[in-house]
Every structure is written in C-alpha cells, then in structure tokens.
Design an enzyme around this catalytic site. Structure first.
Site, PDB file in Angstrom:
ATOM      1  CB  ALA A   8      61.213 -18.576 -43.456  1.00 42.31           C
ATOM      2  NE  ARG A  88      69.515  -5.677 -30.089  1.00 45.09           N
ATOM      3  CZ  ARG A  88      69.368  -4.412 -29.688  1.00 45.09           C
ATOM      4  NH1 ARG A  88      69.830  -4.018 -28.522  1.00 45.09           N
ATOM      5  NH2 ARG A  88      68.739  -3.538 -30.471  1.00 45.09           N
ATOM      6  CB  VAL A 118      70.462 -11.106 -38.745  1.00 47.00           C
ATOM      7  CG1 VAL A 118      69.351 -10.208 -38.221  1.00 47.00           C
ATOM      8  CG2 VAL A 118      70.917 -10.636 -40.122  1.00 47.00           C
ATOM      9  NE  ARG A 151      65.692   0.204 -34.993  1.00 42.69           N
ATOM     10  CZ  ARG A 151      65.846  -1.045 -34.564  1.00 42.69           C
ATOM     11  NH1 ARG A 151      66.851  -1.338 -33.747  1.00 42.69           N
ATOM     12  NH2 ARG A 151      64.994  -1.977 -34.935  1.00 42.69           N
ATOM     13  CG  HIS A 175      72.813  -4.731 -32.641  1.00 44.41           C
ATOM     14  ND1 HIS A 175      72.170  -3.606 -33.101  1.00 44.41           N
ATOM     15  CD2 HIS A 175      71.873  -5.716 -32.651  1.00 44.41           C
ATOM     16  CE1 HIS A 175      70.921  -3.896 -33.378  1.00 44.41           C
ATOM     17  NE2 HIS A 175      70.707  -5.171 -33.112  1.00 44.41           N
TER      18      HIS A 175
HETATM   19  N1  NAI Z   1      71.026  -7.865 -35.686  1.00 45.88           N
HETATM   20  C1  NAI Z   1      69.914  -7.144 -35.738  1.00 45.88           C
HETATM   21  O1  NAI Z   1      69.953  -5.947 -35.979  1.00 45.88           O
HETATM   22  C2  NAI Z   1      68.586  -7.799 -35.491  1.00 45.88           C
HETATM   23  C3  NAI Z   1      68.537  -9.075 -34.998  1.00 45.88           C
HETATM   24  N2  NAI Z   1      67.328  -9.694 -34.796  1.00 45.88           N
HETATM   25  C4  NAI Z   1      67.370 -11.075 -34.339  1.00 45.88           C
HETATM   26  O2  NAI Z   1      67.013 -11.929 -35.432  1.00 45.88           O
HETATM   27  C5  NAI Z   1      66.496 -13.167 -34.936  1.00 45.88           C
HETATM   28  C6  NAI Z   1      65.197 -13.512 -35.651  1.00 45.88           C
HETATM   29  O3  NAI Z   1      64.174 -12.620 -35.296  1.00 45.88           O
HETATM   30  P1  NAI Z   1      62.688 -12.807 -35.883  1.00 45.88           P
HETATM   31  O4  NAI Z   1      62.758 -13.075 -37.340  1.00 45.88           O
HETATM   32  O5  NAI Z   1      61.887 -11.673 -35.408  1.00 45.88           O
HETATM   33  O6  NAI Z   1      62.236 -14.141 -35.147  1.00 45.88           O
HETATM   34  P2  NAI Z   1      61.118 -15.195 -35.650  1.00 45.88           P
HETATM   35  O7  NAI Z   1      60.776 -16.027 -34.492  1.00 45.88           O
HETATM   36  O8  NAI Z   1      60.027 -14.465 -36.360  1.00 45.88           O
HETATM   37  O9  NAI Z   1      61.899 -16.052 -36.740  1.00 45.88           O
HETATM   38  C7  NAI Z   1      62.949 -16.905 -36.426  1.00 45.88           C
HETATM   39  C8  NAI Z   1      62.829 -18.123 -37.316  1.00 45.88           C
HETATM   40  O10 NAI Z   1      63.969 -18.959 -37.097  1.00 45.88           O
HETATM   41  C9  NAI Z   1      63.531 -20.289 -37.290  1.00 45.88           C
HETATM   42  N3  NAI Z   1      64.517 -21.232 -36.745  1.00 45.88           N
HETATM   43  C10 NAI Z   1      64.763 -21.557 -35.468  1.00 45.88           C
HETATM   44  N4  NAI Z   1      65.734 -22.493 -35.396  1.00 45.88           N
HETATM   45  C11 NAI Z   1      66.117 -22.750 -36.667  1.00 45.88           C
HETATM   46  C12 NAI Z   1      67.090 -23.607 -37.253  1.00 45.88           C
HETATM   47  N5  NAI Z   1      67.875 -24.392 -36.510  1.00 45.88           N
HETATM   48  N6  NAI Z   1      67.206 -23.611 -38.598  1.00 45.88           N
HETATM   49  C13 NAI Z   1      66.426 -22.833 -39.368  1.00 45.88           C
HETATM   50  N7  NAI Z   1      65.488 -21.988 -38.871  1.00 45.88           N
HETATM   51  C14 NAI Z   1      65.333 -21.954 -37.538  1.00 45.88           C
HETATM   52  C15 NAI Z   1      62.200 -20.326 -36.572  1.00 45.88           C
HETATM   53  O11 NAI Z   1      61.411 -21.456 -36.947  1.00 45.88           O
HETATM   54  C16 NAI Z   1      61.596 -18.997 -36.999  1.00 45.88           C
HETATM   55  O12 NAI Z   1      60.768 -19.111 -38.141  1.00 45.88           O
HETATM   56  C17 NAI Z   1      66.360 -12.961 -33.423  1.00 45.88           C
HETATM   57  O13 NAI Z   1      67.450 -13.550 -32.747  1.00 45.88           O
HETATM   58  C18 NAI Z   1      66.379 -11.456 -33.260  1.00 45.88           C
HETATM   59  O14 NAI Z   1      66.810 -11.047 -31.983  1.00 45.88           O
HETATM   60  C19 NAI Z   1      66.154  -9.079 -35.075  1.00 45.88           C
HETATM   61  C20 NAI Z   1      66.148  -7.782 -35.557  1.00 45.88           C
HETATM   62  C21 NAI Z   1      67.372  -7.046 -35.790  1.00 45.88           C
HETATM   63  O1  OAA Z   2      65.857  -5.314 -30.447  1.00 40.66           O
HETATM   64  C1  OAA Z   2      65.987  -6.515 -30.774  1.00 40.66           C
HETATM   65  O2  OAA Z   2      65.982  -7.450 -29.955  1.00 40.66           O
HETATM   66  C2  OAA Z   2      66.158  -6.852 -32.205  1.00 40.66           C
HETATM   67  C3  OAA Z   2      67.241  -6.036 -32.729  1.00 40.66           C
HETATM   68  O3  OAA Z   2      68.409  -6.352 -32.589  1.00 40.66           O
HETATM   69  C4  OAA Z   2      66.885  -4.701 -33.202  1.00 40.66           C
HETATM   70  O4  OAA Z   2      65.761  -4.458 -33.642  1.00 40.66           O
HETATM   71  O5  OAA Z   2      67.772  -3.839 -33.145  1.00 40.66           O
END
Ligand code: NAI
Ligand code: OAA
Length: 308
Positions: A8, A88, A118, A151, A175
């Site tokens: 969340a 990443r 994600v 993007r 990615h």
């Molecule tokens: N695939 C994509 O295009 C993208 C991927 N990401 C990735 O998404 C992930 C999340 O990013 P944010 O939301 O910015 O991080 P954040 O730190 O704001 O949120 C992550 C949440 O996961 C929770 N969490 C950790 N372990 C957990 C578990 N075992 N069960 C349930 N919840 C748990 C944390 O308490 C935290 O609230 C990162 O790995 C980031 O690199 C972010 C942006 C784009």
């Molecule tokens: O850049 C990062 O680490 C998060 C992500 O995957 C993105 O925003 O594309």
C-alpha cells in the site's frame, strides 16, 4: 470484479486510486505488512469517493489474506524501491523473498487469480512468480512496457513539439535502464513515421531519455515514481476487467516467441478477460532483434541469482 493490491506504498496506493477513479470494478483490497498502513490508505482513499465520484469499495488489511479471497486480479507492488544511483537489479536480494511469499498467499486464497507483477527487478520477479506459483502462463503479467511506452510517448511529443494524443509508440524487451527497446521505427505522429520529423540527434535523445525514464525520476524524487506506474497498472486491470483485448506490451513467459525460451520479457500482447489472450509477433529490424537478444541475456543473468 475484485482486485487485490499488495503493497500500500506509493505505487500500490496509486494503483488503487486510479482503479477506483475509473469506476470499473466493485472492490479493491489493499494489503500491506506495516501495521494499520493499508487500512489507513484505504480509508483516506474512500474519503475521496464522494469528491471524485466513484463507487468502488476500497478496504485495507495488515497481512490478512483471507480478505483477498476470490480476487480476479492481484497486483504485486510490495518490496523496496530504488534510491538515486541504484539499478532496479540491485533490489533482487530483498524483493525476491517478498514477492515469493506474497504470491503463495495470493494463490492460496484466490486460485483463479490473474497476477500483475510490478515489484522490481520486474522481469525477474515475473519469472519468479511463474516458477513458484503453479499458475498457467496466461495469468502472470509483468508491468513495465505499458509504463515505458507512456514515457516514450511523452518524450516523442516533447521532441515533436506535439500534443501527446498525436503520437503512438511502444517499448518492448527489458524493464531496465539498458535493456529497454523503444521501437522508434514503428512510432508515428497521426500515422506518419516520426523518423520523418525528427533528425538523428532528436531520435537519439528520445530513445536515451525513455530508457532512463525511471532513473531520471528517482534522481528527482529521491525514490522511484508512482503516478504513471499506478496509471499503467490501472489500464492493464481495466483491459482484463472489461475484456478489452487491448494490445499492451507486457513482460510475459516466452516459449519460442522472439527467439527466446524460459524468460519473461516485454512483448506486445492482447490483454483481456483471460489475462494474456495472445502474444503478438511483430517484425523487428535486424538491429532491434540484436538489442532484444542482448536484453534477454542480461535478464537471464539476473534470473540466475534467484533461489527457488
Ligand atoms: N514495474 C514498474 O514499472 C515499477 C516498479 N516499481 C517497483 O514497485 C515496488 C514498490 O515501489 P513503491 O510503492 O514506490 O515502494 P514503497 O516503499 O512506497 O511501498 C512498498 C510497500 O510494500 C510493503 N511491503 C513490504 N513487504 C511486504 C510484504 N511482505 N507484504 C505486503 N507488503 C509489503 C511496504 O510496507 C511498503 O508499504 C518497488 O520494488 C519498485 O521498484 C515502481 C515503479 C514502477
Ligand atoms: O525506476 C524505478 O526503479 C521504478 C520503475 O521501475 C520505474 O519507474 O520505471
């Protein structure tokens, strides 16, 4: 349609917000490990319902997966984001354990679920979900290409000095900062190839800025982005919920497609009620084929660090 979003945090809350605001599903359940956090985010978001005009019910739970039972779609955003200067791929050590545990809990309570992955490094995390969940391959979809393509369009519009609605384009392959493949050869402004409008310097600028799109934002924000990632997820969830059969580049398990096997990589696919309805085979130039193969090798190397 019931959707679970695990994590969340910044991205998870953004997913829930965009899904709710588009008003196409009845229920979103937020799950987090931090005590009270998902409940708080859910309550805050529900208090926007009368302001933003949606009827989706959003609830939160601290790790009680029985509340997620019967989910049609689950989005995994749990795990740590990168900090400026990191890749990443450096997140694998912590995120692999989290993604594996979360997947087991999701599948236990929703055996028919379609999972959207994600958490980063996303292509490797999608592969991990394939190897550990036992779900059929049409029900595991990595989110990266939808965001990277958005993007790409942003950078194309900037270089063309055009409205974003004039441009179309797609990013495939990995990615990652180095493995993204923006398909400039197929990008258009109202059907006209953008290569007719952009000189080589501008073309190079668009490609390079697209590839480091996530890193650029991470440097500016001190953590990675969330608005566009959440919006990209909401488009994918809507394509499933409304059986739209939209063509979206997603990280999918390849079995011979694009010359690759046993790897998750970004390719165009038709997304509908069954998750992945079909992988779309498009013709790549010789240079694009080479870049796709290089990206695959890099992801394969990262996958090698996984322990099942
Ligand atoms: N695939 C994509 O295009 C993208 C991927 N990401 C990735 O998404 C992930 C999340 O990013 P944010 O939301 O910015 O991080 P954040 O730190 O704001 O949120 C992550 C949440 O996961 C929770 N969490 C950790 N372990 C957990 C578990 N075992 N069960 C349930 N919840 C748990 C944390 O308490 C935290 O609230 C990162 O790995 C980031 O690199 C972010 C942006 C784009
Ligand atoms: O850049 C990062 O680490 C998060 C992500 O995957 C993105 O925003 O594309």
């Amino acid at each position: 349609m019931k959707v679970t979003v695990v994590g969340a945090g910044a991205v998870g809350a953004s997913c829930a917000e965009y899904i709710a605001m588009k008003n196409f599903c009845s229920e979103v359940v937020l799950v987090d490990i931090k005590e009270g956090f998902a409940e708080g985010k859910a309550m805050d978001l529900m208090q926007t319902a009368s302001l933003n005009g949606f009827d989706t019910k959003i609830t939160g739970t601290t790790g009680d997966y029985s509340k997620t039972a019967g989910s049609h779609v689950a989005v995994i955003t749990s795990g740590i984001p990168r900090k400026p200067g990191m890749t990443r791929e450096e997140l694998i050590g912590i995120n692999a354990g989290i993604v594996k545990e979360v997947t087991e809990n999701l599948v236990k309570h929703s055996p028919e679920v379609i999972i959207i992955v994600v958490s980063n490094p996303m292509d490797t995390m999608a592969y991990l979900v394939h190897k550990t969940s036992g779900l059929p391959k049409n029900r595991i979809i990595g989110m990266g290409g939808a965001l990277d393509s958005a993007r790409f369009k942003y950078r194309l519009a900037e270089a063309l000095e055009s409205p974003i609605s004039d441009v179309d384009g797609m990013v495939i392959a990995a990615h990652s900062d180095t493995g993204m493949l923006p398909l400039l050869s197929k990008a258009t402004r109202n059907g006209v190839p953008v290569t007719e409008f952009l000189d080589e310097e501008k073309q190079k600028y668009v490609i390079e800025e697209t590839k480091v799109g996530g890193a650029t934002l991470t440097k500016l924000l001190g953590t990675s982005a969330w608005y566009a990632p959440g919006a990209a997820v909401s488009v994918m969830v809507q394509a499933i919920a409304c059986d739209q059969k939209k063509m979206i580049p997603c990280s999918l398990m390849l079995e011979g497609e694009y010359g690759q096997n046993d790897i998750c990589l970004g390719v165009p696919a038709i997304i509908g009620a069954n998750g992945v309805e079909k992988i779309v085979n498009i013709t790549l130039t010789a240079e694009e084929q080479l870049k796709f193969a290089e990206a695959a090798q890099a992801v394969r190397d990262v996958n090698g660090d996984l322990k099942f």
